[in-house]
Design a protein around this motif. Structure first.
Motif, PDB file in Angstrom:
ATOM      1  N   LEU A   1     -11.480  -1.860  11.573  1.00 48.20           N
ATOM      2  CA  LEU A   1     -10.405  -1.156  10.873  1.00 48.20           C
ATOM      3  C   LEU A   1     -10.971  -0.046   9.980  1.00 48.20           C
ATOM      4  N   THR A   2     -12.075  -0.332   9.315  1.00 47.65           N
ATOM      5  CA  THR A   2     -12.695   0.667   8.439  1.00 47.65           C
ATOM      6  C   THR A   2     -13.198   1.866   9.231  1.00 47.65           C
ATOM      7  N   SER A   3     -13.849   1.619  10.362  1.00 46.23           N
ATOM      8  CA  SER A   3     -14.349   2.738  11.161  1.00 46.23           C
ATOM      9  C   SER A   3     -13.189   3.571  11.697  1.00 46.23           C
ATOM     10  N   GLU A   4     -12.113   2.905  12.093  1.00 49.68           N
ATOM     11  CA  GLU A   4     -10.949   3.625  12.621  1.00 49.68           C
ATOM     12  C   GLU A   4     -10.300   4.474  11.522  1.00 49.68           C
ATOM     13  N   TYR A   5     -10.098   3.885  10.350  1.00 47.78           N
ATOM     14  CA  TYR A   5      -9.451   4.625   9.262  1.00 47.78           C
ATOM     15  C   TYR A   5     -10.296   5.827   8.832  1.00 47.78           C
ATOM     16  N   THR A   6     -11.560   5.600   8.609  1.00 53.29           N
ATOM     17  CA  THR A   6     -12.392   6.686   8.079  1.00 53.29           C
ATOM     18  C   THR A   6     -12.606   7.790   9.115  1.00 53.29           C
ATOM     19  N   SER A   7     -12.652   7.435  10.395  1.00 55.88           N
ATOM     20  CA  SER A   7     -12.836   8.463  11.423  1.00 55.88           C
ATOM     21  C   SER A   7     -11.559   9.279  11.641  1.00 55.88           C
TER      22      SER A   7
ATOM     23  N   PRO B   1      -8.399  -5.623  -0.018  1.00 60.60           N
ATOM     24  CA  PRO B   1      -7.036  -5.872   0.466  1.00 60.60           C
ATOM     25  C   PRO B   1      -6.972  -7.140   1.312  1.00 60.60           C
ATOM     26  N   GLN B   2      -5.806  -7.793   1.297  1.00 61.52           N
ATOM     27  CA  GLN B   2      -5.601  -9.036   2.049  1.00 61.52           C
ATOM     28  C   GLN B   2      -4.640  -8.776   3.204  1.00 61.52           C
ATOM     29  N   ALA B   3      -5.082  -9.097   4.422  1.00 60.60           N
ATOM     30  CA  ALA B   3      -4.206  -8.960   5.590  1.00 60.60           C
ATOM     31  C   ALA B   3      -3.187 -10.095   5.625  1.00 60.60           C
TER      32      ALA B   3
ATOM     33  N   ALA C   1      -1.779  -1.719   9.022  1.00 55.81           N
ATOM     34  CA  ALA C   1      -3.077  -1.935   8.364  1.00 55.81           C
ATOM     35  C   ALA C   1      -3.697  -0.607   7.941  1.00 55.81           C
ATOM     36  N   LEU C   2      -3.620   0.391   8.810  1.00 55.78           N
ATOM     37  CA  LEU C   2      -4.150   1.715   8.482  1.00 55.78           C
ATOM     38  C   LEU C   2      -3.380   2.323   7.305  1.00 55.78           C
ATOM     39  N   GLU C   3      -2.076   2.110   7.273  1.00 56.22           N
ATOM     40  CA  GLU C   3      -1.267   2.619   6.160  1.00 56.22           C
ATOM     41  C   GLU C   3      -1.665   1.951   4.850  1.00 56.22           C
ATOM     42  N   ARG C   4      -1.917   0.647   4.901  1.00 54.09           N
ATOM     43  CA  ARG C   4      -2.305  -0.063   3.680  1.00 54.09           C
ATOM     44  C   ARG C   4      -3.627   0.480   3.140  1.00 54.09           C
TER      45      ARG C   4
ATOM     46  N   TYR D   1       6.650  -4.477  11.461  1.00 50.56           N
ATOM     47  CA  TYR D   1       5.589  -5.329  10.913  1.00 50.56           C
ATOM     48  C   TYR D   1       4.918  -4.589   9.760  1.00 50.56           C
ATOM     49  N   THR D   2       4.836  -5.249   8.620  1.00 52.30           N
ATOM     50  CA  THR D   2       4.126  -4.635   7.495  1.00 52.30           C
ATOM     51  C   THR D   2       3.184  -5.639   6.866  1.00 52.30           C
ATOM     52  N   HIS D   3       1.989  -5.173   6.543  1.00 52.98           N
ATOM     53  CA  HIS D   3       1.046  -5.999   5.816  1.00 52.98           C
ATOM     54  C   HIS D   3       1.430  -6.045   4.344  1.00 52.98           C
ATOM     55  N   SER D   4       1.041  -7.112   3.678  1.00 53.33           N
ATOM     56  CA  SER D   4       1.328  -7.237   2.252  1.00 53.33           C
ATOM     57  C   SER D   4       0.558  -6.178   1.468  1.00 53.33           C
TER      58      SER D   4
END
Length: 211
Positions: A110-116, A52-54, A78-81, A2-5
């Motif tokens: 998603l933002t809190s997860e990525y930045t942490s 970004p657009q999911a 999503a984290l990779e994007r 699965y990959t986000h655009s």
């Protein structure tokens, strides 16, 4: 797999002029355009905006409180994007302390997860009704040093999607990583963004960066 655009909408002056970027992460069922509408209520004239657009308007399929494996592989994608977008901005000469994030609901999670997972000195994190992802938090994933990054995290009580307990857990993780967190819980507030939240966010966006 699965990959986000790779779709990202950019607004505002060119990054070469502003030297400051704000990444806006939309919630479930929403769009990049809709979260850019939020920016119209914030003092972002001197920022370059990225939204970004999911794929299918959702960053991951289930609740952020579900076991993490249920939200894979969409969550990792999503984290990779987000990581690709961050790196593309930093590669243009922007310092991490001039990089800001704002997210609502699933976008705030998603933002809190990525930045942490990638803690460093950011300009500011605006987390409107969200928290770290997973049924149980695996704190070994959260690394780095926020180095005093200002964080605003908010929720209603009760909120249909985001329990206050998870917001409090998120505050604890981020403070351990060196963030300067402002937590606001609004009794009876619906799943939306209120005027005071926008005012607090504006203060972070307008604050001069301290080297």
């Amino acid at each position: 797999m699965y990959t986000h655009s790779n779709e990202v909408i950019t607004e505002g002056k060119p990054l070469s002029e502003t030297g400051k970027a704000l990444i806006l992460v939309h919630g479930r069922g929403a769009t990049a355009e809709s979260i850019l509408g939020l920016a119209q209520q914030l003092p972002v004239q001197d920022f370059t905006l990225y939204a970004p657009q999911a794929t299918n308007h959702s960053w991951y399929p289930y609740s952020f409180m579900a076991p993490e494996e249920q939200n894979q592989p969409a969550l990792d994608s999503a984290l990779e994007r987000l990581d690709e977008l961050v790196k593309s901005i930093l590669d243009q000469g922007v310092k991490s302390e001039d990089l800001y994030f704002a997210g609502f609901s699933q976008g705030a999670c998603l933002t809190s997860e990525y930045t942490s997972r990638n803690a460093r000195k950011y300009g500011g994190l605006l987390l409107f009704t969200g928290g770290l992802i997973g049924q149980q938090l695996d704190t070994s994933k959260y690394k780095g040093d926020f180095a005093g990054t200002p964080v605003l995290i908010t929720t209603g009580n009760p909120d249909p999607h985001v329990p206050v307990s998870r917001v409090e857990e998120t505050v604890g993780v981020m403070e351990k990583l060196g963030a300067s967190v402002t937590k606001k819980v609004y009794p009876g507030r619906p799943h939306t963004i209120g005027r005071e939240e926008l005012e607090l966010a504006s203060q972070i966006l307008k604050a001069p960066n301290k080297d």
